[in-house]
Scaffold this active site. Structure first.
Site, short mmCIF file in Angstrom:
data_model
loop_
_atom_site.label_atom_id
_atom_site.label_comp_id
_atom_site.label_asym_id
_atom_site.label_seq_id
_atom_site.Cartn_x
_atom_site.Cartn_y
_atom_site.Cartn_z
N ASP A 1 0.58 -8.89 1.38
CA ASP A 1 -0.86 -8.15 0.73
C ASP A 1 -1.45 -9.36 -0.06
OD1 ASP A 1 -1.98 -5.84 -0.44
OD2 ASP A 1 -0.09 -5.35 0.28
N ASN A 2 -2.73 -8.32 -0.02
CA ASN A 2 -3.36 -9.77 -1.31
C ASN A 2 -3.69 -8.22 -2.13
OD1 ASN A 2 -5.13 -7.81 -0.20
ND2 ASN A 2 -6.88 -8.87 0.91
N ARG B 1 -9.77 8.74 -2.12
CA ARG B 1 -9.51 9.34 -1.03
C ARG B 1 -9.12 11.33 -1.27
NH1 ARG B 1 -5.87 5.62 2.86
NH2 ARG B 1 -5.87 5.42 0.77
N THR C 1 -6.77 -3.65 -2.31
CA THR C 1 -6.50 -1.76 -2.59
C THR C 1 -4.44 -1.70 -2.49
OG1 THR C 1 -6.08 -1.70 -0.08
CG2 THR C 1 -8.20 -1.97 -1.41
N GLY D 1 1.10 -0.79 -0.12
CA GLY D 1 0.11 -0.36 0.04
C GLY D 1 0.97 1.64 -0.31
N ALA E 1 -1.63 -0.04 13.01
CA ALA E 1 -1.86 0.87 11.95
C ALA E 1 -3.78 0.77 11.80
CB ALA E 1 -0.76 0.97 10.92
N TYR F 1 -14.86 0.32 8.77
CA TYR F 1 -13.68 0.43 9.20
C TYR F 1 -13.46 1.47 10.38
CZ TYR F 1 -8.94 2.72 8.60
OH TYR F 1 -7.41 2.93 8.05
#
Ligand code: UDP
Length: 354
Positions: free
Chosen positions: A31-32, A189, A35, A10, A117, A148
């Site tokens: 990581d997959n 974002r 995103t 990411g 995080a 989230y």
């Protein structure tokens, strides 16, 4: 040291991996790429001290079981943009529940120090301002942001439980709106969206009045904060805000990006999404006191770096320089960035690695 970074492909994760490799650590990224993107680590290709595992840490197979010996676990894996977690609420909840459990079990097995995080979203739409770590938040548990917000609140609770009952040395960083190079232009974002719009001469989409505030923290500063929190001895169980106290309205951020891009873009009003926090700004007294940390990158400097990165990415896609002359509202066709090739899969198309 040997270090596991979940979510290392990411935006924040890949900058963290850079910093750890510079320090001389050996890093394993899991990581997959739902995103994140492997291309965020492409410049590290061939480094023997970097291993990559493409896996979903929330899957029952527990991909982290194969990791036998690490000294540190940085747990960043989770969708983090409202657009992404709005599309994938169940996956977001499960990554923060089952995925966090798998990461904590890995730390417990290895005797590793663990850093979660977390996010300013645990404060919800805050009634206390600025937000101190002691503030317990104002979160809608069933709203569109709840996957989230509540996912991270659960992750924090689980992390605290592993510290209290299993003796794992854990630390929790609450990140406030990190931005910088390597965000996806389509992640929804505010900074990537405004940068992409300004660089392509399209109007900047302001949600609501634009008077809601955010405090943007440049990713280099965020990463310094994460490493300081992980490495400072004697901080087991601590929760620390990592963010910038430089609070701005969304309109101010829009104007700054238009000016720095030399763009002729205007603005376009859109409805404010449900539960969008009205004000957000960290109190970073604790980070200053415990870590000697505070952000160093002025907003204009960080935004310039983000814009430069998008310019480079867009011109690599078009094969042409992206230049928006000052004062000109010129729309540029940026194929491959906003086109279908880079779009997230539509809801219902699964949670497939890209
Ligand atoms: N926002 C906006 N236009 C956009 C994207 C975001 O006005 O195209 C606003 C959004 O409503 C929020 C703020 O910018 O008030 C920050 O949104 P972002 O999605 O970056 O993250 P958040 O801080 O809400 O998690």
């Amino acid at each position: 040291m040997r270090i596991l970074v979940t979510g290392g492909a990411g935006m924040v994760g890949s900058h963290l991996v850079d910093a750890l490799l510079v320090r001389g650590d050996a890093v394993i990224v899991v990581d997959n790429v739902s995103t994140g993107r492997w291309r965020n680590l492409a410049h590290l290709e061939g480094r023997p001290s970097l291993s990559r595992i493409e896996a979903d840490i929330a899957a029952p197979a527990d991909s982290l079981r194969q990791i036998a010996a690490v000294d540190r676990v940085y747990h960043l894996a989770s969708p983090a943009s409202p657009v992404d977690y709005g599309r994938y609420p169940i996956e977001t909840l499960m990554t923060n529940a089952a995925g966090t459990r798998a990461a904590l079990e890995c730390a417990a097995r290895c005797g590793a120090r663990f850093l979660l995080a977390s996010t300013s979203e645990v404060y919800g739409d805050p009634v206390e301002h600025p937000q101190r770590e002691s503030y317990v938040g104002h979160v809608n548990p069933v709203g569109p942001r709840s996957s989230y917000d509540e996912g991270k609140r659960f992750a924090e609770s689980l992390t605290a439980a592993y510290w209290r009952t299993r003796g794992v040395d854990v630390r929790i960083a609450r990140l406030f709106n990190s931005y910088g190079p390597r965000s996806r232009a389509d992640d929804g974002r505010v900074v990537p969206t405004f940068c992409a719009q300004a660089l392509t001469g399209r109007p900047l989409t302001i949600f609501g009045t634009g008077l809601q505030t955010r405090s943007l923290c440049y990713v280099g500063d965020t990463v310094r904060g994460l490493i300081a929190l992980m490495e400072r001895p004697g901080l087991a169980g601590e929760v620390v805000n990592i963010g910038s106290p430089d609070e701005r309205t969304i309109l101010e951020i829009a104007r700054a990006i238009i000016a720095l891009a030399g763009s002729g873009s205007g603005i376009e009003r859109r409805p404010l999404p449900a539960d969008d926090p009205t004000r957000r700004c960290p109190d970073i007294a604790k980070a200053r006191a415990l870590l000697g940390w505070e952000p160093e990158t002025p907003l204009a400097t960080g935004l310039r770096l983000a814009l430069d990165a998008f310019r480079a990415e867009f011109s690599a896609c078009t094969g042409a320089e992206v230049a928006v002359p000052s004062g000109a509202a010129r729309a540029l066709v940026v194929s491959g960035v906003h086109g279908r090739g880079e779009a997230l899969p539509a809801p219902g198309n699964g949670w497939e690695p890209r």
